[in-house]
Design a protein around this motif. Structure first.
Motif, PDB file in Angstrom:
ATOM      1  N   ASP A   5       0.805  -1.213   0.000  1.00 34.10           N
ATOM      2  CA  ASP A   5       0.000   0.000   0.000  1.00 34.10           C
ATOM      3  C   ASP A   5       0.842   1.269   0.000  1.00 34.10           C
ATOM      4  N   THR A   6       2.165   1.135   0.025  1.00 32.22           N
ATOM      5  CA  THR A   6       3.040   2.296   0.066  1.00 32.22           C
ATOM      6  C   THR A   6       2.873   3.104  -1.218  1.00 32.22           C
ATOM      7  N   PRO A   7       2.598   4.415  -1.085  1.00 37.93           N
ATOM      8  CA  PRO A   7       2.434   5.246  -2.281  1.00 37.93           C
ATOM      9  C   PRO A   7       3.710   5.283  -3.112  1.00 37.93           C
ATOM     10  N   GLY A   8       3.539   5.322  -4.412  1.00 33.17           N
ATOM     11  CA  GLY A   8       4.673   5.372  -5.320  1.00 33.17           C
ATOM     12  C   GLY A   8       5.235   6.774  -5.463  1.00 33.17           C
ATOM     13  N   VAL A   9       6.417   6.845  -6.015  1.00 31.14           N
ATOM     14  CA  VAL A   9       7.087   8.119  -6.263  1.00 31.14           C
ATOM     15  C   VAL A   9       6.367   8.844  -7.393  1.00 31.14           C
ATOM     16  N   HIS A  13       6.915  14.902 -10.575  1.00 32.24           N
ATOM     17  CA  HIS A  13       7.426  15.910  -9.644  1.00 32.24           C
ATOM     18  C   HIS A  13       8.947  15.867  -9.539  1.00 32.24           C
ATOM     19  N   VAL A  14       9.507  14.666  -9.537  1.00 34.60           N
ATOM     20  CA  VAL A  14      10.964  14.531  -9.454  1.00 34.60           C
ATOM     21  C   VAL A  14      11.614  15.247 -10.641  1.00 34.60           C
ATOM     22  N   VAL A  15      11.098  15.013 -11.840  1.00 28.68           N
ATOM     23  CA  VAL A  15      11.663  15.648 -13.040  1.00 28.68           C
ATOM     24  C   VAL A  15      11.448  17.160 -12.997  1.00 28.68           C
ATOM     25  N   VAL A  16      10.267  17.609 -12.593  1.00 37.75           N
ATOM     26  CA  VAL A  16       9.977  19.047 -12.543  1.00 37.75           C
ATOM     27  C   VAL A  16      10.908  19.765 -11.568  1.00 37.75           C
ATOM     28  N   VAL A  17      11.159  19.176 -10.422  1.00 37.99           N
ATOM     29  CA  VAL A  17      12.074  19.793  -9.449  1.00 37.99           C
ATOM     30  C   VAL A  17      13.459  19.959 -10.065  1.00 37.99           C
ATOM     31  N   MET A  18      13.896  18.958 -10.787  1.00 34.73           N
ATOM     32  CA  MET A  18      15.217  19.062 -11.404  1.00 34.73           C
ATOM     33  C   MET A  18      15.228  20.076 -12.546  1.00 34.73           C
ATOM     34  N   GLU A  19      14.128  20.162 -13.290  1.00 34.11           N
ATOM     35  CA  GLU A  19      14.022  21.197 -14.323  1.00 34.11           C
ATOM     36  C   GLU A  19      14.136  22.589 -13.699  1.00 34.11           C
ATOM     37  N   ARG A  20      13.461  22.773 -12.600  1.00 37.43           N
ATOM     38  CA  ARG A  20      13.499  24.075 -11.906  1.00 37.43           C
ATOM     39  C   ARG A  20      14.881  24.391 -11.355  1.00 37.43           C
ATOM     40  N   ARG A  69      16.025  10.758   1.038  1.00 37.23           N
ATOM     41  CA  ARG A  69      15.088   9.922   0.285  1.00 37.23           C
ATOM     42  C   ARG A  69      13.662  10.002   0.839  1.00 37.23           C
ATOM     43  N   ASP A  70      13.531  10.160   2.127  1.00 37.75           N
ATOM     44  CA  ASP A  70      12.204  10.238   2.750  1.00 37.75           C
ATOM     45  C   ASP A  70      11.395  11.439   2.268  1.00 37.75           C
ATOM     46  N   ASP A  71      12.049  12.424   1.661  1.00 35.79           N
ATOM     47  CA  ASP A  71      11.355  13.613   1.170  1.00 35.79           C
ATOM     48  C   ASP A  71      10.948  13.516  -0.299  1.00 35.79           C
ATOM     49  N   LEU A  72      11.124  12.339  -0.913  1.00 34.32           N
ATOM     50  CA  LEU A  72      10.701  12.172  -2.303  1.00 34.32           C
ATOM     51  C   LEU A  72       9.220  12.514  -2.446  1.00 34.32           C
ATOM     52  N   PRO A  73       8.856  13.212  -3.526  1.00 35.48           N
ATOM     53  CA  PRO A  73       7.439  13.495  -3.735  1.00 35.48           C
ATOM     54  C   PRO A  73       6.686  12.215  -4.079  1.00 35.48           C
ATOM     55  N   LEU A  74       5.543  12.035  -3.463  1.00 34.50           N
ATOM     56  CA  LEU A  74       4.738  10.834  -3.674  1.00 34.50           C
ATOM     57  C   LEU A  74       3.483  11.160  -4.458  1.00 34.50           C
TER      58      LEU A  74
END
Length: 86
Positions: A5-9, A13-20, A69-74
């Motif tokens: 049940d763990t939400p996926g990454v 958002h990961v790509v957008v943060v890096m674009e920014r 890693r715990d701060d990854l956007p979900l």
């Protein structure tokens, strides 16, 4: 919450943060060893990286953001559907 049940990454958002942070899709791809079009798929086509590529993308995201890693956007939809209201 069971492990299944763990939400996926939220790869979008990961790509957008890096674009920014100034990274192009080409630069992200070069850094982790995938084509630019693969990065575009993760952002624009709701595709998900395989395990190895995902781990490389997470490692790059951690370097770029300085976050753990715990701060990854979900994925919010999965967070909301996994919530139990009693």
């Amino acid at each position: 919450m069971k492990i299944d049940d763990t939400p996926g990454v939220s790869w979008w958002h990961v790509v957008v943060v890096m674009e920014r942070s100034g990274y192009t899709h080409s630069a992200i791809g070069a850094a982790i060893g995938v084509p630019r079009t693969t990065v575009e798929g993760w952002k624009n086509r709701n595709a998900e990286p395989g395990h190895v590529d995902g781990e490389r993308l997470i490692a790059l995201w951690r370097v770029v953001t300085g976050k753990p890693r715990d701060d990854l956007p979900l994925k919010m939809s999965q967070i909301l559907s996994a919530a139990c209201f009693k």
